[in-house]
Design an enzyme around this catalytic site. Structure first.
Site, short mmCIF file in Angstrom:
data_model
loop_
_atom_site.label_atom_id
_atom_site.label_comp_id
_atom_site.label_asym_id
_atom_site.label_seq_id
_atom_site.Cartn_x
_atom_site.Cartn_y
_atom_site.Cartn_z
N LYS A 168 13.88 19.67 -15.04
CA LYS A 168 13.12 19.98 -13.82
C LYS A 168 14.10 19.95 -12.67
CE LYS A 168 10.16 16.83 -11.19
NZ LYS A 168 8.96 15.98 -11.30
N LYS A 170 14.51 20.16 -8.45
CA LYS A 170 13.79 20.07 -7.18
C LYS A 170 14.12 21.30 -6.35
CE LYS A 170 11.91 15.90 -7.37
NZ LYS A 170 10.47 15.68 -7.24
N LYS A 269 0.85 10.31 -12.82
CA LYS A 269 1.72 9.19 -12.44
C LYS A 269 0.83 7.98 -12.25
CE LYS A 269 5.36 11.57 -9.89
NZ LYS A 269 5.84 11.94 -8.55
O1 OSB Z 1 7.72 14.51 -7.30
O2 OSB Z 1 8.04 13.86 -9.28
C1 OSB Z 1 8.24 13.73 -8.07
C2 OSB Z 1 10.84 10.98 -7.52
C3 OSB Z 1 10.33 10.35 -6.40
C4 OSB Z 1 9.20 10.86 -5.81
C5 OSB Z 1 8.56 11.97 -6.36
C6 OSB Z 1 9.05 12.59 -7.51
C7 OSB Z 1 10.23 12.09 -8.07
C8 OSB Z 1 10.88 12.70 -9.23
C9 OSB Z 1 11.78 11.82 -10.06
O3 OSB Z 1 10.81 13.87 -9.52
C10 OSB Z 1 11.19 11.48 -11.37
C11 OSB Z 1 12.02 10.38 -12.03
O4 OSB Z 1 13.10 10.70 -12.52
O5 OSB Z 1 11.56 9.24 -12.04
MG MG Z 2 6.53 15.88 -8.37
#
Ligand code: OSB
Ligand code: MG
Length: 377
Positions: A168, A170, A269
């Site tokens: 994934k 960003k 989550k």
């Molecule tokens: O949007 O999934 C997200 C980390 C902090 C806040 C939001 C997100 C994330 C990640 C990291 O994408 C996921 C991880 O490696 O724990």
């Molecule tokens: Mg996310």
């Protein structure tokens, strides 16, 4: 399953920790370099402990909660409710916490600690207590926004060598089509997805539609953090499946988003939905609807990571989650053994509760402050 007498929580210890990430993690809402959080340890009348980890960030930039609001909610509202009466089953906390509006991350800390304690008292792995069957789970990585396309390609290559099941990346306006195209051209078959963390609006529709070309598994939370209406409009206009993260806080949110057609996939989550009990409800609903789910991450330390592993053993977690190895985040984690990944797979521990030991010495090393809160009477 065997039964145990209702759990009587006698004491809570809030261990406030600060840990430095191996590398800063950049998203469309900002960069996270250090994690400050707490581990809530709940101790029952038999002296057994259960652990939960806060996943909120220091500032209200992902959701409105922060480490400090979580601590306030625990001390002043949630722990008094926990102390109020014995807990027959962890699910009972859903009703007990219902009068307290929102604050899902605060609720999740307590819910996760009680589930851990409950599983330890039963003498079964947390995954088993939750109804999970998988012995192994598939995981991917989440790669933050990089300074250059070359840097991104190097990170992707690293995760492929390590065997992670999907990547994934960003994205944000100005860092989207170019990096996605570059990764796709280099790796035509890679299971790839993009997470926008709410950085776009419907005005960006044409740009988002261009992503359809790159065969992404999904695009995560492109629009407003609190939106499900515009996402439905966007989903009708693009081929790439939309996955909602920020917008889903409960079973009700999930039902409405699915009914409206706002997404085809849901990221569950623990912190965002108030804990394991609510996660299971969302999971079960999605399973009945045929909607795939996967377990998201919040750059957790070991305790939170262990809860994610247990949750992911449920049957509808059919897509690789964000629960990567401890060593991707930390020089030293606070559990033993650490969470390790081989060929993109985590072996689910078979010991009672979260199945990893909290490493008291490691925890001590990162502790800023410790607060003990006892049940009165
Ligand atoms: O949007 O999934 C997200 C980390 C902090 C806040 C939001 C997100 C994330 C990640 C990291 O994408 C996921 C991880 O490696 O724990
Ligand atoms: Mg996310």
């Amino acid at each position: 399953m065997t039964r145990i007498p209702p759990i009587v929580i006698k004491k809570a210890v809030l261990h406030r920790l600060a840990m430095r990430l191996k590398a800063p993690f950049a998203t469309s809402f900002g960069t996270i370099a250090n994690k400050e959080f707490f581990i809530a340890e709940l101790i029952d009348e038999t002296g057994c402990s259960g652990f939960g980890e806060s996943v909120s960030l220091p500032a209200p930039v992902y959701s409105e909660e922060t480490v400090t609001t979580n601590e306030h909610m625990l001390r002043d509202f949630l722990l008094p409710l926990v102390f109020q009466a014995p807990i027959g089953h962890p699910d009972a906390l859903l009703a007990r916490f219902a009068p307290i509006r929102r604050n899902p991350m605060a609720k999740s800390i307590v819910d996760c600690a009680v589930w851990d304690l409950y599983a330890r008292r039963l003498g079964v792995p947390l995954a088993t207590a939750l109804g999970g069957r998988r012995k192994t789970i598939d995981v991917g990585v989440s790669i933050g926004i990089q300074p250059s396309v070359e840097a991104l390609l190097a990170k992707v290559e690293e995760s492929r060598i390590e065997g992670y099941k999907r990547v994934k990346i960003k994205i944000k306006p100005g860092w989207d089509l170019e990096p996605v195209k570059a990764v796709r051209e280099r790796y035509p078959q890679l299971p790839l997805m993009a997470d926008a963390n709410s950085a776009y609006t419907l005005e960006d529709m044409e740009r988002l539609r261009k992503l359809d070309e790159y065969e992404l598994m999904m695009i995560e939370q492109p629009l407003g953090h609190d939106d499900i209406v515009d996402h439905a409009r966007l989903q009708r206009a693009i081929r790439t499946p939309i996955c909602l993260d920020e917008s889903i806080h409960s079973l009700e949110d999930a039902r409405k988003a699915i009914e409206l057609g706002s997404c085809k996939i849901i990221n569950i989550k623990l912190g965002r939905v108030g804990g394991l009990s609510e996660s299971i409800r969302i999971h079960d609903y999605c399973e009945r609807q045929g909607v795939p789910v996967w377990c998201g991450g919040m750059l957790e330390a070991g305790v939170g990571r262990a809860h994610n592993v247990a949750l992911t053993t449920l049957s509808q977690f059919v897509l690789p989650g964000d629960t990567a190895a401890s060593s991707r985040y930390w020089e030293q984690d606070i559990i033993a053994p650490e969470v390790t990944v081989k060929d993109g797979v985590i072996e689910v521990p078979d010991r009672p509760g979260i199945g990893y030991d909290v490493d008291r010495k490691a925890m001590e090393r990162f502790t800023l402050q410790r607060r003990v809160i006892e049940a009165s009477g």
